[in-house]
Design an enzyme around this catalytic site. Structure first.
Site, PDB file in Angstrom:
ATOM      1  N   GLY A  40      11.555   5.549   0.362  1.00 29.06           N
ATOM      2  CA  GLY A  40      11.134   4.314   1.143  1.00 29.06           C
ATOM      3  C   GLY A  40       9.607   4.130   0.897  1.00 29.06           C
ATOM      4  N   HIS A  41       9.368   3.049   1.588  1.00 32.32           N
ATOM      5  CA  HIS A  41       7.736   2.904   1.526  1.00 32.32           C
ATOM      6  C   HIS A  41       7.447   2.661   2.947  1.00 32.32           C
ATOM      7  CE1 HIS A  41       8.369   1.621  -2.727  1.00 32.32           C
ATOM      8  NE2 HIS A  41       9.160   0.534  -2.395  1.00 32.32           N
TER       9      HIS A  41
END
Length: 429
Positions: A40-41
């Site tokens: 994820g970011h």
């Protein structure tokens, strides 16, 4: 206008969203070309923090078209949960485009991922248990399900039944789990079909036409170079190609359309999961880096392993990806250290290595050779020009640039998307 590949240069979590922020509103399309919801970011916009797992970070840029390419494996439950969460916060997700050829993660993929990892015990890989590996395995074994299969119920039923014949034998007889019925899988998948249909397209064609029209396209890699299934620290890797080459196979855009390769590298090093990590710090210093850097997984919440900057890893990434620019993130986390070690070589059984060792065995036994650089104590968060950084911080950046094989074009000095120092325009070359 350019096509830019954006990759992680280490083991992931480098802050690739920060590099996308540097490009800002000038980006027309952002393409996720590999991986799934196993990475994820975290993107900070003003006072708002967004955790993205499956969606490209361009979803937060008004007017940008986010694209999920054919190289991605898609868990539809996660996709729509993420869309609903962002929509509730006022983010427009209507421009999202999903490849008809992207593969699907099913309930049996998630189940197999978890039980297999537990079964491995001390030999575990350190997966997230989200079904990524089993979905890619089915893709390679030619028994996978694709997005387009949702729109032919007869074909979908046949494919699920065929896939479950062997998998149920494994679940019941080896792992002592209940069998999964084809109907329950098909029903779950079909429940998303109507909502998904307007988003589905031939994304390779969409992107080629965008480039032909002079649009700027960013190809955003999930995971990172040392997690690439071919070029990473195998077997402690992901199941897809996270390097720049994967941008072409995972999107349908040919290599001669790529103009620049931007690699994101943290000012120190982290990794999640199992596997060798030469500069790892298992003491209070490592814990301090973890706390200061907020080193906990966006998707999993797992604490990340921390260590000093490894120039051999960065140099390897520059070579494998054809890096034209580095974006250095989290320089601010190093504020307060009197001396900052940088790994400039390895020693393996008394032999010095100035490049990544050829074998996993040698890499596992690598002992870092450090060069110490002076630290700084000043707050960096308000700095926007390179020349305004403290002298020691400037010298640290320049030494990393010298060691790492490509220019450092931007430097993150805080978590907010505005907290960045730009030395070279990533679009101008």
């Amino acid at each position: 206008m350019p096509a830019i590949v954006l990759v992680g240069a280490q083991w992931g979590d480098e802050g690739k969203g920060k590099a996308t922020d540097v490009l800002g509103s000038r980006v027309d399309h952002v393409v996720k070309y590999n991986g799934g919801n196993n990475a994820g970011h975290t993107v900070v916009v003003g006072d708002e923090k967004y955790a993205l797992h499956l969606l490209p970070s361009g979803i937060l840029t008004p007017g940008c078209t986010p694209v999920i390419g054919n190289g991605v494996v898609v868990d539809l439950s996660v996709l729509f949960e993420e869309i609903e969460g962002l929509s509730a916060r006022g983010v427009d997700c209507s421009r999202l485009v999903v490849s008809a050829s992207a593969h699907l993660i099913t309930p049996y993929h998630r189940t197999l991922d978890k039980v297999t990892e537990r079964f491995l015990g001390s030999r575990r890989i350190g997966t997230t248990g989200r079904g990524i590996g089993p979905a890619y395995a089915d893709k390679i074994n030619r028994v996978g399900l694709r997005v387009q299969d949702l729109f032919d119920e007869k074909i979908l039923q046949q494919k699920v039944e065929g896939a479950l014949e062997g998998k149920n034998q494994l679940l019941v007889k080896v792992y002592n789990r209940r069998a999964i019925t084809a109907d329950e899988v098909v029903d779950e998948l079909l429940s998303y079909a109507d909502r998904l249909a307007p988003m589905v397209a031939d994304t390779g064609l969409v992107l080629t036409r965008a480039l032909d029209a002079g649009k700027t396209v960013v190809f955003e890699g999930g995971q990172a170079t040392l997690l690439d299934v071919d070029h990473g620290t195998y077997p402690f890797v992901t199941s897809s190609n996270a390097t720049a080459g994967g941008a072409c196979t995972g999107s349908g855009v040919p290599p001669n359309r790529i103009d620049r390769v931007v690699a994101v590298v943290k000012a120190y090093t982290t990794r999640v999961g199992e596997g060798p990590f030469p500069t790892e710090l298992t003491d209070e210093v490592g814990e301090g880096l973890r706390r200061a850097g907020g080193e906990f997984g966006t998707t999993t919440g797992r604490p990340r392993r921390t260590g000093w900057y490894d120039a051999l890893v960065a140099r390897y990434s520059a070579r494998v990806n054809g890096v034209t620019d580095f974006v250095l993130t989290k320089l601010d986390v190093l504020t307060g250290y009197e001396r900052i070690p940088v790994c400039v070589a390895y020693e393996v059984d008394g032999v010095r290595h100035d490049e990544m060792p050829m074998t996993q065995t040698d890499f596992h036994h690598a002992v870092p050779v450090y060069e110490e650089l002076p630290g700084w104590s000043e707050d960096l968060s308000g700095v926007r020009r390179f020349e305004d950084l403290p002298r020691a911080a400037r010298e640290y950046v320049l030494r990393l640039e010298e060691l790492s094989g490509a220019r450092i074009s931007a430097i993150g000095v805080g978590p907010d998307r505005e907290e960045i120092v730009v030395r070279h325009d990533l679009l101008e070359g």
